[in-house]
Write a protein that holds these residues in place. Structure first.
Motif, PDB file in Angstrom:
ATOM      1  N   THR A  16     -16.815  11.250 -29.362  1.00 41.15           N
ATOM      2  CA  THR A  16     -15.122  10.663 -29.866  1.00 41.15           C
ATOM      3  C   THR A  16     -14.207  11.066 -29.751  1.00 41.15           C
ATOM      4  OG1 THR A  16     -15.516   9.953 -31.448  1.00 41.15           O
ATOM      5  CG2 THR A  16     -15.827   7.997 -29.970  1.00 41.15           C
ATOM      6  N   ARG A  17     -13.280  11.652 -29.223  1.00 38.96           N
ATOM      7  CA  ARG A  17     -12.364  12.504 -29.343  1.00 38.96           C
ATOM      8  C   ARG A  17     -11.317  12.389 -30.884  1.00 38.96           C
ATOM      9  NH1 ARG A  17     -10.845  17.777 -26.899  1.00 38.96           N
ATOM     10  NH2 ARG A  17     -11.412  17.248 -24.344  1.00 38.96           N
ATOM     11  N   ASP A  18     -11.970  11.404 -30.893  1.00 40.01           N
ATOM     12  CA  ASP A  18     -10.647  10.768 -32.514  1.00 40.01           C
ATOM     13  C   ASP A  18     -12.082  11.005 -33.646  1.00 40.01           C
ATOM     14  OD1 ASP A  18     -11.986   8.238 -31.681  1.00 40.01           O
ATOM     15  OD2 ASP A  18      -9.892   7.232 -31.578  1.00 40.01           O
ATOM     16  N   GLY A  19     -13.451  10.467 -33.332  1.00 40.54           N
ATOM     17  CA  GLY A  19     -14.277  10.305 -34.255  1.00 40.54           C
ATOM     18  C   GLY A  19     -14.866   9.296 -34.822  1.00 40.54           C
ATOM     19  N   LYS A  20     -13.930   8.210 -33.932  1.00 41.30           N
ATOM     20  CA  LYS A  20     -13.987   7.030 -34.292  1.00 41.30           C
ATOM     21  C   LYS A  20     -16.015   6.959 -33.904  1.00 41.30           C
ATOM     22  CE  LYS A  20      -9.570   5.639 -35.749  1.00 41.30           C
ATOM     23  NZ  LYS A  20      -8.968   4.172 -34.612  1.00 41.30           N
ATOM     24  N   VAL A  21     -16.389   5.091 -33.958  1.00 43.31           N
ATOM     25  CA  VAL A  21     -17.394   5.119 -33.137  1.00 43.31           C
ATOM     26  C   VAL A  21     -17.615   4.655 -31.681  1.00 43.31           C
ATOM     27  CG1 VAL A  21     -19.403   3.152 -33.480  1.00 43.31           C
ATOM     28  CG2 VAL A  21     -17.815   4.151 -35.864  1.00 43.31           C
ATOM     29  N   SER A  22     -18.744   4.955 -31.273  1.00 45.70           N
ATOM     30  CA  SER A  22     -18.727   4.235 -30.541  1.00 45.70           C
ATOM     31  C   SER A  22     -19.806   3.973 -29.713  1.00 45.70           C
ATOM     32  CB  SER A  22     -19.209   5.256 -28.780  1.00 45.70           C
ATOM     33  OG  SER A  22     -19.052   5.272 -27.912  1.00 45.70           O
ATOM     34  N   ALA A  23     -20.156   2.912 -28.515  1.00 45.74           N
ATOM     35  CA  ALA A  23     -20.886   2.243 -28.560  1.00 45.74           C
ATOM     36  C   ALA A  23     -21.735   2.196 -27.300  1.00 45.74           C
ATOM     37  CB  ALA A  23     -20.406  -0.335 -29.281  1.00 45.74           C
ATOM     38  N   HIS A  24     -22.994   1.594 -26.750  1.00 50.45           N
ATOM     39  CA  HIS A  24     -23.200   1.198 -26.171  1.00 50.45           C
ATOM     40  C   HIS A  24     -24.563   0.589 -25.355  1.00 50.45           C
ATOM     41  CE1 HIS A  24     -26.116   4.636 -22.740  1.00 50.45           C
ATOM     42  NE2 HIS A  24     -25.293   3.684 -21.663  1.00 50.45           N
ATOM     43  N   TYR A  25     -24.526  -0.420 -24.497  1.00 50.93           N
ATOM     44  CA  TYR A  25     -25.631  -1.003 -23.722  1.00 50.93           C
ATOM     45  C   TYR A  25     -25.914  -1.423 -22.415  1.00 50.93           C
ATOM     46  CZ  TYR A  25     -24.774  -2.608 -28.730  1.00 50.93           C
ATOM     47  OH  TYR A  25     -25.224  -3.335 -30.112  1.00 50.93           O
ATOM     48  N   GLU A  26     -27.304  -1.054 -22.427  1.00 54.38           N
ATOM     49  CA  GLU A  26     -27.859  -0.925 -20.870  1.00 54.38           C
ATOM     50  C   GLU A  26     -28.321  -2.124 -20.319  1.00 54.38           C
ATOM     51  OE1 GLU A  26     -29.351   2.995 -20.238  1.00 54.38           O
ATOM     52  OE2 GLU A  26     -28.956   2.780 -18.029  1.00 54.38           O
ATOM     53  N   HIS A  27     -28.646  -2.542 -19.303  1.00 53.88           N
ATOM     54  CA  HIS A  27     -29.613  -3.148 -18.549  1.00 53.88           C
ATOM     55  C   HIS A  27     -30.407  -2.806 -17.310  1.00 53.88           C
ATOM     56  CE1 HIS A  27     -30.991  -6.683 -21.856  1.00 53.88           C
ATOM     57  NE2 HIS A  27     -29.892  -6.518 -21.446  1.00 53.88           N
ATOM     58  N   ASP A  28     -31.399  -2.467 -16.834  1.00 54.52           N
ATOM     59  CA  ASP A  28     -31.865  -2.516 -15.548  1.00 54.52           C
ATOM     60  C   ASP A  28     -31.425  -4.108 -14.571  1.00 54.52           C
ATOM     61  OD1 ASP A  28     -31.652   0.016 -16.272  1.00 54.52           O
ATOM     62  OD2 ASP A  28     -33.708   0.255 -16.422  1.00 54.52           O
ATOM     63  N   VAL A  29     -30.848  -4.049 -13.338  1.00 53.08           N
ATOM     64  CA  VAL A  29     -30.415  -5.420 -12.988  1.00 53.08           C
ATOM     65  C   VAL A  29     -30.933  -4.759 -11.650  1.00 53.08           C
ATOM     66  CG1 VAL A  29     -28.405  -6.690 -14.794  1.00 53.08           C
ATOM     67  CG2 VAL A  29     -27.965  -5.991 -12.436  1.00 53.08           C
ATOM     68  N   VAL A  30     -31.294  -6.702 -11.212  1.00 50.77           N
ATOM     69  CA  VAL A  30     -31.397  -6.021  -9.775  1.00 50.77           C
ATOM     70  C   VAL A  30     -30.804  -7.769  -9.160  1.00 50.77           C
ATOM     71  CG1 VAL A  30     -32.902  -7.124  -7.603  1.00 50.77           C
ATOM     72  CG2 VAL A  30     -34.312  -7.077  -9.910  1.00 50.77           C
ATOM     73  N   VAL A  31     -29.441  -7.102  -7.794  1.00 49.02           N
ATOM     74  CA  VAL A  31     -28.556  -8.160  -7.319  1.00 49.02           C
ATOM     75  C   VAL A  31     -29.030  -8.635  -6.480  1.00 49.02           C
ATOM     76  CG1 VAL A  31     -27.148  -7.718  -5.267  1.00 49.02           C
ATOM     77  CG2 VAL A  31     -26.718  -5.340  -7.221  1.00 49.02           C
ATOM     78  N   LYS A  32     -29.321  -9.655  -7.178  1.00 49.29           N
ATOM     79  CA  LYS A  32     -29.205 -11.639  -6.293  1.00 49.29           C
ATOM     80  C   LYS A  32     -28.136 -12.656  -5.803  1.00 49.29           C
ATOM     81  CE  LYS A  32     -33.854 -10.836  -6.407  1.00 49.29           C
ATOM     82  NZ  LYS A  32     -34.199 -10.726  -5.475  1.00 49.29           N
ATOM     83  N   LYS A  33     -27.825 -13.167  -4.424  1.00 52.04           N
ATOM     84  CA  LYS A  33     -27.362 -14.122  -4.161  1.00 52.04           C
ATOM     85  C   LYS A  33     -25.822 -14.831  -4.901  1.00 52.04           C
ATOM     86  CE  LYS A  33     -28.525 -15.271   0.447  1.00 52.04           C
ATOM     87  NZ  LYS A  33     -30.613 -14.361   0.629  1.00 52.04           N
ATOM     88  N   ASP A  34     -27.028 -15.918  -6.436  1.00 49.52           N
ATOM     89  CA  ASP A  34     -25.747 -16.704  -7.372  1.00 49.52           C
ATOM     90  C   ASP A  34     -26.150 -15.871  -8.810  1.00 49.52           C
ATOM     91  OD1 ASP A  34     -25.927 -18.054  -4.887  1.00 49.52           O
ATOM     92  OD2 ASP A  34     -28.225 -18.771  -5.588  1.00 49.52           O
ATOM     93  N   LYS A  35     -26.980 -15.177  -8.883  1.00 48.32           N
ATOM     94  CA  LYS A  35     -27.202 -14.268 -10.587  1.00 48.32           C
ATOM     95  C   LYS A  35     -28.222 -13.373 -10.235  1.00 48.32           C
ATOM     96  CE  LYS A  35     -28.143 -16.739 -15.250  1.00 48.32           C
ATOM     97  NZ  LYS A  35     -28.815 -15.337 -15.533  1.00 48.32           N
ATOM     98  N   ALA A  36     -27.681 -12.036 -10.909  1.00 47.85           N
ATOM     99  CA  ALA A  36     -28.539 -11.358 -11.294  1.00 47.85           C
ATOM    100  C   ALA A  36     -29.680 -11.776 -11.740  1.00 47.85           C
ATOM    101  CB  ALA A  36     -27.614  -9.697 -11.898  1.00 47.85           C
ATOM    102  N   GLU A  37     -30.614 -10.896 -11.448  1.00 46.23           N
ATOM    103  CA  GLU A  37     -32.012 -10.873 -12.672  1.00 46.23           C
ATOM    104  C   GLU A  37     -32.135  -9.108 -12.987  1.00 46.23           C
ATOM    105  OE1 GLU A  37     -36.140 -10.863 -11.462  1.00 46.23           O
ATOM    106  OE2 GLU A  37     -35.549 -10.874  -9.791  1.00 46.23           O
TER     107      GLU A  37
END
Ligand code: MG
Ligand code: MG
Length: 265
Positions: free
Chosen positions: A221-242
């Protein structure tokens, strides 16, 4: 960009192995251990399961884990700095198993982290859920980014990183479409059933601007403040992603480790 049912099963296996690796790491995090120690544990764990680390050698990246601490956003190279109270650890991990990639990130907090930082982690994680809610047939990539940006920027005044984005996933670690964490409703690639996406908000406590460190990899980060990162792998579905990856086993491992702060409320 659309995957077959068989391909999705292979991506699921690889994705779940990443989740298991992150849960394994959660059991090993403690004061005094280094990122490099954890990197070795992760590599061994992945190889013991018959897979290969997905990041090692990718574009010349030297390690199994992208290990980004505190003001580091992503792509940190595991080093010899010992972990201390209040550290924020964004660990991104990939696996390659039966020719298909899994890719997941999770930000851990060492005990002693401030309430301000804990809130950043919770909001970032919630924004990932909001993004995933949009990953359904008929929506567009911009709807995912809009949901994440709206929640983090408008509601919480955090910085949404623009330079790095989510992506499609399959035989390659990074496939089309790009999935930015910002965007406009109804714009971008139309989502189709069985597209597999890695959705991964990178959210800064302060400004959204980042720079790359002298090592050529670590994004800070440019200002030296904390950063956070969360990641999921998902499958696009009709009503709700898996969701193919799994945070619950990581949360469970965190709850058993007194040196880690629980993220879920
Ligand atoms: Mg990742
Ligand atoms: Mg990714």
């Amino acid at each position: 960009m659309v995957k077959s049912v068989e391909e999705i099963e292979l991506i699921r296996n690889s994705s779940l192995l990443v989740s298991k690796t992150l849960a394994e790491l959660a059991g090993h995090v403690k004061l005094g251990i280094t990122a490099l120690d954890l990197d070795k544990i992760a590599e061994e764990f992945i190889r013991d399961h018959g897979a290969e680390p997905g990041f090692k050698g990718y574009g010349g990246f030297p390690n199994t884990l992208c290990f980004s601490m505190n003001d580091q956003v992503v792509h940190g190279i595991p080093g010899n700095t010992v972990l201390k109270e209040g550290d924020v650890l964004s660990i991104d991990c990939g696996t390659l198993w039966n020719n298909y990639y899994g890719d997941q990130a999770f930000t851990f907090a060492m005990a002693g982290v401030s309430e301000e930082v804990l809130k950043l982690l919770r909001v970032t994680r919630k924004s990932l859920d909001l993004g995933i809610e949009q990953a359904v047939v008929g929506k567009r990539v911009g709807d995912i980014g809009f949901a994440i940006q709206q929640y983090c920027e408008r509601e919480h005044s955090y910085g949404v990183v623009r330079e790095l984005v989510g992506h499609g996933l399959g035989k390659n670690l990074h496939e089309d479409p790009e999935v930015p964490n910002y965007g406009k409703k109804g714009q971008g690639v139309r989502l189709q059933e069985n597209m597999v996406l890695a959705i991964e908000p990178m959210i800064n406590l302060g400004v959204r601007n980042v720079r790359t460190a002298d090592d050529g990899w670590t994004v800070i980060t440019r200002d030296g403040k904390v950063s956070a990162h969360y990641e999921h792998d998902v499958v696009v579905k009709k009503d709700k992603a898996e969701v193919l990856t799994d945070f619950s086993i990581i949360d469970k491992a965190i709850s058993k480790n007194k040196e880690l702060q629980e993220i879920v409320e």
